[in-house]
Design a protein around this motif. Structure first.
Motif, PDB file in Angstrom:
ATOM      1  N   LEU B 256       0.856  -1.182   0.000  1.00  0.00           N
ATOM      2  CA  LEU B 256       0.000   0.000   0.000  1.00  0.00           C
ATOM      3  C   LEU B 256       0.894   1.234   0.000  1.00  0.00           C
ATOM      4  O   LEU B 256       1.802   1.351   0.827  1.00  0.00           O
ATOM      5  N   VAL B 257       0.634   2.121  -0.939  1.00  0.00           N
ATOM      6  CA  VAL B 257       1.421   3.359  -1.051  1.00  0.00           C
ATOM      7  C   VAL B 257       0.455   4.533  -0.912  1.00  0.00           C
ATOM      8  O   VAL B 257      -0.490   4.647  -1.691  1.00  0.00           O
ATOM      9  N   LEU B 258       0.675   5.367   0.081  1.00  0.00           N
ATOM     10  CA  LEU B 258      -0.277   6.439   0.386  1.00  0.00           C
ATOM     11  C   LEU B 258       0.349   7.812   0.280  1.00  0.00           C
ATOM     12  O   LEU B 258       1.525   7.985   0.586  1.00  0.00           O
ATOM     13  N   MET B 259      -0.444   8.798  -0.117  1.00  0.00           N
ATOM     14  CA  MET B 259      -0.129  10.164   0.251  1.00  0.00           C
ATOM     15  C   MET B 259      -1.143  10.521   1.328  1.00  0.00           C
ATOM     16  O   MET B 259      -2.350  10.538   1.067  1.00  0.00           O
ATOM     17  N   GLY B 260      -0.632  10.796   2.524  1.00  0.00           N
ATOM     18  CA  GLY B 260      -1.539  11.165   3.595  1.00  0.00           C
ATOM     19  C   GLY B 260      -0.810  11.283   4.906  1.00  0.00           C
ATOM     20  O   GLY B 260       0.266  10.718   5.084  1.00  0.00           O
ATOM     21  N   GLY B 261      -1.390  12.050   5.805  1.00  0.00           N
ATOM     22  CA  GLY B 261      -0.839  12.187   7.140  1.00  0.00           C
ATOM     23  C   GLY B 261       0.134  13.340   7.265  1.00  0.00           C
ATOM     24  O   GLY B 261       0.589  13.916   6.267  1.00  0.00           O
ATOM     25  N   ALA B 262       0.417  13.663   8.509  1.00  0.00           N
ATOM     26  CA  ALA B 262       1.350  14.746   8.830  1.00  0.00           C
ATOM     27  C   ALA B 262       1.990  14.410  10.162  1.00  0.00           C
ATOM     28  O   ALA B 262       1.329  13.899  11.058  1.00  0.00           O
ATOM     29  N   MET B 263       3.278  14.668  10.268  1.00  0.00           N
ATOM     30  CA  MET B 263       3.986  14.333  11.509  1.00  0.00           C
ATOM     31  C   MET B 263       4.367  15.585  12.273  1.00  0.00           C
ATOM     32  O   MET B 263       3.849  15.847  13.346  1.00  0.00           O
ATOM     33  N   ALA B 264       5.288  16.347  11.743  1.00  0.00           N
ATOM     34  CA  ALA B 264       5.744  17.567  12.419  1.00  0.00           C
ATOM     35  C   ALA B 264       6.353  18.488  11.376  1.00  0.00           C
ATOM     36  O   ALA B 264       7.489  18.908  11.489  1.00  0.00           O
ATOM     37  N   ALA B 265       5.554  18.798  10.371  1.00  0.00           N
ATOM     38  CA  ALA B 265       6.071  19.571   9.245  1.00  0.00           C
ATOM     39  C   ALA B 265       6.483  20.966   9.687  1.00  0.00           C
ATOM     40  O   ALA B 265       5.836  21.573  10.530  1.00  0.00           O
ATOM     41  N   VAL B 266       7.569  21.447   9.106  1.00  0.00           N
ATOM     42  CA  VAL B 266       8.017  22.803   9.386  1.00  0.00           C
ATOM     43  C   VAL B 266       7.759  23.647   8.139  1.00  0.00           C
ATOM     44  O   VAL B 266       8.473  23.557   7.158  1.00  0.00           O
ATOM     45  N   TYR B 267       6.704  24.425   8.189  1.00  0.00           N
ATOM     46  CA  TYR B 267       6.414  25.363   7.112  1.00  0.00           C
ATOM     47  C   TYR B 267       7.250  26.609   7.330  1.00  0.00           C
ATOM     48  O   TYR B 267       7.226  27.173   8.425  1.00  0.00           O
ATOM     49  N   PRO B 268       7.982  27.047   6.319  1.00  0.00           N
ATOM     50  CA  PRO B 268       8.810  28.234   6.527  1.00  0.00           C
ATOM     51  C   PRO B 268       7.970  29.483   6.761  1.00  0.00           C
ATOM     52  O   PRO B 268       8.386  30.382   7.479  1.00  0.00           O
ATOM     53  N   GLU B 269       6.776  29.531   6.188  1.00  0.00           N
ATOM     54  CA  GLU B 269       6.036  30.788   6.177  1.00  0.00           C
ATOM     55  C   GLU B 269       5.073  30.980   7.337  1.00  0.00           C
ATOM     56  O   GLU B 269       4.520  32.044   7.505  1.00  0.00           O
ATOM     57  N   ALA B 270       4.830  29.940   8.140  1.00  0.00           N
ATOM     58  CA  ALA B 270       3.785  30.082   9.151  1.00  0.00           C
ATOM     59  C   ALA B 270       4.115  29.281  10.411  1.00  0.00           C
ATOM     60  O   ALA B 270       4.759  28.246  10.330  1.00  0.00           O
ATOM     61  N   PRO B 271       3.666  29.767  11.562  1.00  0.00           N
ATOM     62  CA  PRO B 271       3.839  28.963  12.771  1.00  0.00           C
ATOM     63  C   PRO B 271       2.957  27.724  12.691  1.00  0.00           C
ATOM     64  O   PRO B 271       1.937  27.733  12.011  1.00  0.00           O
ATOM     65  N   PRO B 272       3.343  26.662  13.337  1.00  0.00           N
ATOM     66  CA  PRO B 272       2.562  25.429  13.226  1.00  0.00           C
ATOM     67  C   PRO B 272       1.265  25.525  14.010  1.00  0.00           C
ATOM     68  O   PRO B 272       1.288  25.731  15.209  1.00  0.00           O
ATOM     69  N   LEU B 273       0.138  25.409  13.330  1.00  0.00           N
ATOM     70  CA  LEU B 273      -1.141  25.407  14.040  1.00  0.00           C
ATOM     71  C   LEU B 273      -1.688  23.983  14.108  1.00  0.00           C
ATOM     72  O   LEU B 273      -1.844  23.423  15.177  1.00  0.00           O
ATOM     73  N   GLU B 274      -1.943  23.393  12.938  1.00  0.00           N
ATOM     74  CA  GLU B 274      -2.481  22.022  12.938  1.00  0.00           C
ATOM     75  C   GLU B 274      -1.392  21.062  12.490  1.00  0.00           C
ATOM     76  O   GLU B 274      -1.291  20.696  11.324  1.00  0.00           O
ATOM     77  N   LEU B 275      -0.602  20.635  13.431  1.00  0.00           N
ATOM     78  CA  LEU B 275       0.584  19.840  13.129  1.00  0.00           C
ATOM     79  C   LEU B 275       0.237  18.480  12.547  1.00  0.00           C
ATOM     80  O   LEU B 275       0.928  17.966  11.694  1.00  0.00           O
ATOM     81  N   ARG B 276      -0.817  17.864  13.027  1.00  0.00           N
ATOM     82  CA  ARG B 276      -1.100  16.473  12.682  1.00  0.00           C
ATOM     83  C   ARG B 276      -2.322  16.320  11.771  1.00  0.00           C
ATOM     84  O   ARG B 276      -2.805  15.223  11.576  1.00  0.00           O
ATOM     85  N   ARG B 277      -2.826  17.428  11.226  1.00  0.00           N
ATOM     86  CA  ARG B 277      -3.990  17.326  10.348  1.00  0.00           C
ATOM     87  C   ARG B 277      -3.556  17.399   8.887  1.00  0.00           C
ATOM     88  O   ARG B 277      -2.831  18.297   8.502  1.00  0.00           O
ATOM     89  N   GLU B 278      -4.030  16.441   8.112  1.00  0.00           N
ATOM     90  CA  GLU B 278      -3.731  16.426   6.669  1.00  0.00           C
ATOM     91  C   GLU B 278      -5.015  16.053   5.970  1.00  0.00           C
ATOM     92  O   GLU B 278      -5.735  15.156   6.412  1.00  0.00           O
ATOM     93  N   PHE B 279      -5.329  16.714   4.864  1.00  0.00           N
ATOM     94  CA  PHE B 279      -6.653  16.614   4.249  1.00  0.00           C
ATOM     95  C   PHE B 279      -7.103  15.185   3.927  1.00  0.00           C
ATOM     96  O   PHE B 279      -8.207  14.773   4.286  1.00  0.00           O
ATOM     97  N   ASN B 280      -6.286  14.415   3.207  1.00  0.00           N
ATOM     98  CA  ASN B 280      -6.713  13.072   2.780  1.00  0.00           C
ATOM     99  C   ASN B 280      -7.163  12.231   3.976  1.00  0.00           C
ATOM    100  O   ASN B 280      -8.172  11.527   3.916  1.00  0.00           O
ATOM    101  N   PHE B 281      -6.375  12.290   5.050  1.00  0.00           N
ATOM    102  CA  PHE B 281      -6.708  11.514   6.241  1.00  0.00           C
ATOM    103  C   PHE B 281      -7.920  12.105   6.958  1.00  0.00           C
ATOM    104  O   PHE B 281      -8.781  11.397   7.454  1.00  0.00           O
ATOM    105  N   TRP B 282      -7.965  13.429   7.029  1.00  0.00           N
ATOM    106  CA  TRP B 282      -8.995  14.126   7.812  1.00  0.00           C
ATOM    107  C   TRP B 282     -10.392  13.956   7.217  1.00  0.00           C
ATOM    108  O   TRP B 282     -11.373  13.881   7.937  1.00  0.00           O
ATOM    109  N   TRP B 283     -10.472  13.897   5.888  1.00  0.00           N
ATOM    110  CA  TRP B 283     -11.784  13.834   5.223  1.00  0.00           C
ATOM    111  C   TRP B 283     -12.566  12.599   5.658  1.00  0.00           C
ATOM    112  O   TRP B 283     -13.772  12.639   5.842  1.00  0.00           O
ATOM    113  N   ASP B 284     -11.883  11.476   5.840  1.00  0.00           N
ATOM    114  CA  ASP B 284     -12.565  10.244   6.232  1.00  0.00           C
ATOM    115  C   ASP B 284     -11.712   9.485   7.258  1.00  0.00           C
ATOM    116  O   ASP B 284     -11.084   8.470   6.951  1.00  0.00           O
TER     117      ASP B 284
END
Lengths: 382, 425
Positions: B256-284
């Motif tokens: 199984l090969v997925l695009m989904g999930g979030a661990m502790a991404a460091v976005y250069p442009e914004a402080p981390p608000l929703e560290l563990r939320r990612e759309f594909n996983f969150w939708w269902d």
């Protein structure tokens, strides 16, 4: 009493005007307090503070944070209110009393607070872990270096000796309330442990937070950059806020004039190195000798919160966001929640100032200087 | 060789072609050499299998004829990696269609079908965009199989209530813009699930398959046991349905090969608000939980953490425009020029096509929070020391990539001719 902005509650200001006025007042207030805070030559004993601390000892982050505040000539420490956290309340009170004896500051009242969180418990967490995974650090519930994990009322032998002084005959919540009424808008509440005492004070007297000058706390975790799995597996879990999530949420929904937060993210950029301990050991004062004798290498969690309050220029970067703690009984129980102004739910959550980065050398220097300097003498009777 | 082996052995492009009974070989290239061809003699239902060449036994003429006949169809189909593309297929172009195209353009891949799930858009609109993409890029032989319209449990209306308690969600895919707020300024206007607005790239004439995604997935992994990679670039509703109907799916798939999930991404442009939320996983979330607690042989998840290290650039689009293939022209014409998207799903595909693109990865136990709390739909991670020991699975989590190699592969695939890829099923 409804939770909300005190200007709204007063019912005097309406609409945009009230917002402008509030912003103006806030700016004036922040400007004044910042100016005063950044002036290290503030009148001796002029900065009133209550230290609310989970005070495990001897030595270590909790005791070192207490020392940081007490050793500063700028502070007027009204009292140390103690709460279960890193260790149980009863033993923490003894360690704190003993420290005050050692440094000759038995004039500072040591005030016992909550022995247990409002809702959370060791037994509940044991069940929670079977569903959601193990929690490495649980303070008094699973950690007692040098001793066996023990019950709340047991006081293991104290390497630094047992105190002869006694704690105050008042509970922490009432002490906190009494002090902010006595010195309205003058008292900084420094918080280095779980916030049970503060939540109790706020529950008893909803004016409590608004009468304090500010809240300075070590707590919360956002996205700590480290390889330590304790922080990377659950980057939003931090011990102080986690141990009593309901209290944390209550406090973060109270109308403080200002909240400053030292997070795991910035705390783990500090280290109590052997080098620092050696520098402190060279100090001849009782405070220095005590610190050096019992110190262990580790992060300077609470010391940073305390030192940055004394000298805000230690902090080189901050940002503001809205913060709460999850009180839902799911996998995220006790985790930090944060929002920007455009995502927040508007349920009375507070904007807080989060510290992002620091001048490490300045911090270490000022911390060491405070610990090894002569302990200031008692100020006017309280 | 046995005398009654009518096919004899035929030399073909350096391999020997012979026949063995279908079903006796579960993993070509691993077990095939140990099987003796005599096993095939009584079986009429036979599949072609390639053996390493031994001394030649057939004429050069026959060899050439066979190569001409079989190269690019049966023989290469047998050697190509089978995949089912499960995708929330926003279009035209953008990360979803571009990820699909990478599979279709690869000569090393046999795409069994594209199963569609609501996510970035509603399913029916996605089916239309996908069919049209196949028409425009010359891949009309690939079945497009409609899957789930709605998540198992999660609902747009429930999220409205959730947001009142826990704060606004920035990106809601097909639900974007259904009410005033954060998501209303995205480029797609909200419409109900059954509505399919006219496509800017033209409406398709091609039709979707008559089968549903869950049954298609089940049928394929039974037809090709342990040979099918399931790639999922969207919400996992189709997989959860398939696993519910037939729990063997996880074991019968290769990986199984997925695009989904979030661990502790460091976005250069914004402080981390929703560290563990990612759309594909969150939708269902419930589907993700069911999928991540099934006994797959291997799970790889491309998370936000590494996806945001990629980005489509205007310079890349300009380069793509110079490539004279239908696939490149489709991407050049319809690729996102406004947002300069992260290459979310393309990276998941690339890591599977060429694992050497991934330069660093970790392996952790991964699940999702299905409690109806502030954390609903957020990723949970453990290592072996703190996991609860329920059915959570180890997941390979790519952490860093060889960016030039990734972009190069993407461009090379778009430059491939659109060859017929699928075998008949």
């Amino acid at each position: 009493m409804p939770i909300g902005n005190k200007f709204d509650r007063a019912g005097i200001f309406n609409g945009k005007k009230s917002l402008d006025l509030a912003v103006l007042l806030l700016m004036l207030f922040v400007f004044n307090s910042a100016a005063a805070a950044q002036n290290p030559s503030a009148a001796p004993g002029s900065r009133k503070v209550i230290i609310d601390q989970d005070a495990s000892g001897p030595g270590g982050s909790d005791m070192q944070a207490i020392l940081t505040v007490v050793q500063s000539p700028a502070t007027d420490v009204l009292g140390i209110t103690v709460v279960t956290g890193d260790a149980w309340l009863a033993e923490e009170v003894q360690h704190t009393l003993r420290l005050m004896e050692i440094i000759g500051r038995t004039d500072i009242p040591v005030v016992p607070g909550a022995a247990f969180p409002l809702v959370n418990s060791k037994e509940y967490i044991a069940r929670w872990e079977t569903m959601h995974g193990k929690i490495v650090y649980q303070g008094a519930w699973n950690f007692a270096p040098g001793n066996a994990v023990h019950g709340p009322w047991e006081i293991p032998p104290m390497p630094e000796g047992a105190p002869t002084t006694k704690p105050a005959d008042e509970d922490a919540a009432h002490f906190l309330i009494r002090m902010v009424h006595k010195y309205p808008h003058e008292v900084t509440i420094y918080e280095g442990g779980p916030m049970t005492n503060l939540a109790l004070a706020q529950a008893i007297d909803p004016q409590f937070a608004s009468l304090a000058k500010e809240l300075v706390l070590m707590g919360s975790s956002l996205n700590p950059q480290t390889d330590d799995p304790e922080f990377t597996m659950t980057p939003r879990r931090e011990f102080n806020l986690w141990m009593d999530p309901e209290a944390s949420s209550r406090v973060l929904h109270s109308d403080w004039a200002r909240v400053v937060v030292t997070t795991v993210d910035i705390s783990i950029k500090t280290h109590m190195t052997k080098e620092l301990i050696a520098k402190i050991a060279a100090g001849k004062t009782p405070a220095a000798q005590y610190t050096a004798k019992y110190s262990q290498p580790g992060y300077l969690w609470d010391e940073l919160a305390a030192a940055a309050w004394l000298d805000p220029s230690i902090i080189t970067k901050t940002h503001k966001l809205y913060m709460d703690v999850s009180t839902d009984h799911g996998a995220s129980y006790g985790d930090t929640l944060v929002w920007s102004n455009d995502t927040r739910p508007h349920l009375g959550e507070r904007e807080v100032e989060v510290q992002d980065d620091l001048d490490q050398e300045k911090f270490y220097r000022e911390f060491v200087d405070l610990i090894i300097r002569p302990t200031p003498s008692a100020h006017a009777a309280k | 060789m046995l005398p009654n082996n009518r096919e004899a052995t035929l030399r073909c492009r350096g391999f020997l072609l012979t026949r063995v009974p279908r079903g006796t070989i579960s993993s070509f290239g691993m077990r095939a050499p140990s099987l003796h061809p005599s096993a095939s003699t009584q079986n009429s239902d036979q599949a072609a299998v390639l053996y390493p060449a031994s001394r030649g036994a057939c004429s050069k003429f026959f060899s050439l004829l066979l190569a001409l006949l079989l190269f690019g169809c049966a023989a290469s189909a047998q050697s190509r990696r089978k995949v089912i593309i499960d995708q929330d297929a926003r279009g035209p172009a953008t990360t979803d269609q571009q990820a699909i195209l990478m599979f279709l353009q690869s000569p090393k891949v046999e795409t069994l079908g594209i199963t569609i799930v609501s996510g970035d858009m509603w399913r029916d609109e996605e089916v239309a965009h996908t069919l049209r993409m196949l028409e425009l890029t010359g891949h009309t032989d690939i079945p497009v199989v409609p899957g789930a319209i709605y998540p198992l449990i999660n609902r747009m209306e429930a999220i409205d209530r959730w947001e009142a308690l826990y704060g606004k969600v920035h990106y809601e895919g097909a639900w974007n813009g259904h009410k005033p707020g954060l998501t209303s300024n995205m480029r797609n206007k909200y419409h109900p699930p059954a509505e399919v607005p006219d496509l800017i790239e033209g409406n398709p004439t091609l039709k979707p398959a008559a089968e549903d995604a869950a049954h298609f997935i089940i049928r394929m992994v039974h037809q090709y046991p342990h040979q099918v990679t399931i790639y999922a670039g969207g919400p996992l509703t189709n997989l959860a349905q398939a696993l519910s109907i037939d729990p063997q799916v996880a074991d019968l798939a290769q990986e199984l090969v997925l695009m989904g999930g979030a661990m502790a991404a460091v976005y250069p442009e914004a402080p981390p608000l929703e560290l563990r939320r990612e759309f594909n996983f969150w939708w269902d979330p419930e589907s993700v939980h069911m999928t991540l607690n099934a006994p797959w042989h291997k799970i790889t998840a491309t998370t936000v953490d590494i996806s945001i290290k990629t980005r489509m650039t205007k310079a890349m689009l300009a380069e793509i425009a110079k490539i004279q293939t239908p696939a490149a022209q489709y991407v050049a014409q319809y690729g996102d020029k406004e947002y300069m998207e992260y290459m979310w799903d393309e990276l998941a595909v690339a890591g599977w096509l060429d694992p050497s693109i991934i330069t660093k990865q970790t392996r952790l136990y991964m699940d999702i929070d299905i409690s109806h709390t502030a954390n609903y739909g957020n990723v949970l991670l453990w290592d072996n020391t703190d996991r609860p020991g329920l059915d959570e699975q180890l997941v390979d989590l790519p952490e860093d990539l060889d960016s030039p190699k990734f972009y190069k592969l993407f461009m090379e695939l778009l430059a491939q001719p659109s060859t017929t890829q699928a075998a008949a099923h």
